[in-house]
Scaffold this motif. Structure first.
Motif, PDB file in Angstrom:
ATOM      1  N   PRO A  52      28.986  32.612  31.307  1.00  0.00           N
ATOM      2  CA  PRO A  52      27.728  33.117  30.779  1.00  0.00           C
ATOM      3  C   PRO A  52      26.542  32.338  31.331  1.00  0.00           C
ATOM      4  CG  PRO A  52      28.924  31.886  29.110  1.00  0.00           C
ATOM      5  CD  PRO A  52      29.797  31.924  30.307  1.00  0.00           C
ATOM      6  N   GLN A  57      24.277  35.084  26.028  1.00  0.00           N
ATOM      7  CA  GLN A  57      25.454  35.700  26.662  1.00  0.00           C
ATOM      8  C   GLN A  57      26.756  35.130  26.119  1.00  0.00           C
ATOM      9  OE1 GLN A  57      25.595  35.825  30.922  1.00  0.00           O
ATOM     10  NE2 GLN A  57      23.714  37.034  31.061  1.00  0.00           N
ATOM     11  N   SER A  61      29.316  37.681  24.525  1.00  0.00           N
ATOM     12  CA  SER A  61      30.608  37.797  25.180  1.00  0.00           C
ATOM     13  C   SER A  61      31.742  37.383  24.230  1.00  0.00           C
ATOM     14  CB  SER A  61      30.571  36.922  26.438  1.00  0.00           C
ATOM     15  OG  SER A  61      31.823  36.778  26.980  1.00  0.00           O
TER      16      SER A  61
END
Lengths: 201, 124
Positions: A52, A57, A61
């Motif tokens: 990431p 992120q 994720s």
């Protein structure tokens, strides 16, 4: 720090997977430890395969991996906490920003599971942790101390589920027989918060 | 025609519920099963549910009918306003009611309403 958070959470859940499964065997379907352990292994894989680029992120994720790979109720529940946090977290990340995002994550899981504090669910650990973070922000304490307070609040919240009667999930079918057991979801939520305190900068 | 996806913890239960619904409502009704985890265990797989949605989506909307627990949570994550909706109904009765309504070319809102009526059906 966010990657380290999930790595540490994975380590704690792996270490405690039998305890979580035992708690789940008492009032649930005896898969919580295994499911979450597998989910966090998938989170590790996702974070390694697609490194990431931002804290947001990492959260998104990890949340997606949990939703897709756990197979039990804890996947969508934890997944929505982290995905919602990822959606609202502002960068650069501050303690106040983290606390606000965490609060929204807890609201998201309450909405998805239609659970309120006192129902004997993970919310009973997550909501006190969220309140502890908000108080720490208000009082201007440091990040490490704030995360430690949140971890303590989550652990106390998990313990407080023992005398509760479950109103959500499989345990609710047990009625009064669900009393006297710690909720496995609250127990794993306390591990997530303990992991946060460990990796605090 | 509105599509239906029956989401169960069990692959066998979902498949048989689909067979029953199609047997009663007609083989032309788009009903798909999304049961169990990808490795064949008990649980819910987002991938299997999404695959089933694609299989029955004819453009008129899709109703997800979950059994309980993670099936409900997973189905709720896939809701799209006015296009993919979750029915809060008994699994078997709701599936049959929805399939019959869908087979009669009812629009999404009516299929959902038919399924929801099954909640109050008395058997005796």
């Amino acid at each position: 720090m966010f990657v380290a958070w999930f790595e540490e959470a994975a380590r704690l859940v792996h270490r405690d997977r039998e305890r979580l499964t035992r708690l789940d065997a008492a009032i649930g379907d005896a898969d919580h430890g295994t499911n979450l352990d597998r989910g966090l292994t998938e989170v590790h894989k996702a974070l390694t395969e697609w490194p990431p680029e931002s804290p947001v992120q990492v959260l998104t994720s990890a949340g997606t991996a949990l939703i897709r790979r756990v197979g039990g109720a804890s996947g969508p529940l934890y997944g929505s906490v982290f995905r919602q946090m990822g959606k609202v977290l502002e960068s650069p990340v501050t303690l106040a920003g983290f606390s606000a995002a965490f609060e929204e994550g807890v609201v998201a899981v309450e909405r998805l599971g239609k659970a309120a504090p006192g129902d004997k669910t993970m919310v009973d650990a997550l909501a006190p942790a969220s309140r502890a973070l908000a108080l720490a922000v208000r009082d201007g304490v440091g990040v490490r101390e704030a995360f430690e307070q949140a971890a303590r609040a989550a652990a106390e919240g998990a313990e407080a589920t023992i005398p509760m009667q479950a109103r959500k999930g499989r345990a609710s079918y047990l009625g009064e027989r669900s009393i006297g057991h710690e909720d496995p979801g609250a127990a794993s939520a306390a591990l997530f918060m303990a992991a946060l305190a460990t990796v605090a900068p | 025609m509105v599509g239906l996806v029956l989401v169960s913890h069990s692959a066998g239960l979902a498949a048989e519920a689909v067979a029953l619904a199609k047997g009663i409502a007609g083989a032309q009704v788009p009903v798909a099963a999304a049961g169990g985890t990808e490795d064949g265990g008990l649980g819910t797989s987002v991938d299997l549910v999404e695959e089933a949605v694609r299989a029955v989506d004819q453009g008129d909307g899709v109703v997800l009918i979950p059994d309980l627990g993670s099936s409900v949570l997973t189905a709720r994550l896939l809701e799209e306003d006015g296009r993919i909706v979750v029915a809060d109904v008994p699994f078997v009765e709701g599936a049959i009611a929805a399939a019959v309504a869908a087979g009669a070319d009812a629009p999404l809102a009516d299929v959902l309403a038919s399924a929801e009526e099954s909640r109050t059906f008395r058997k005796l």
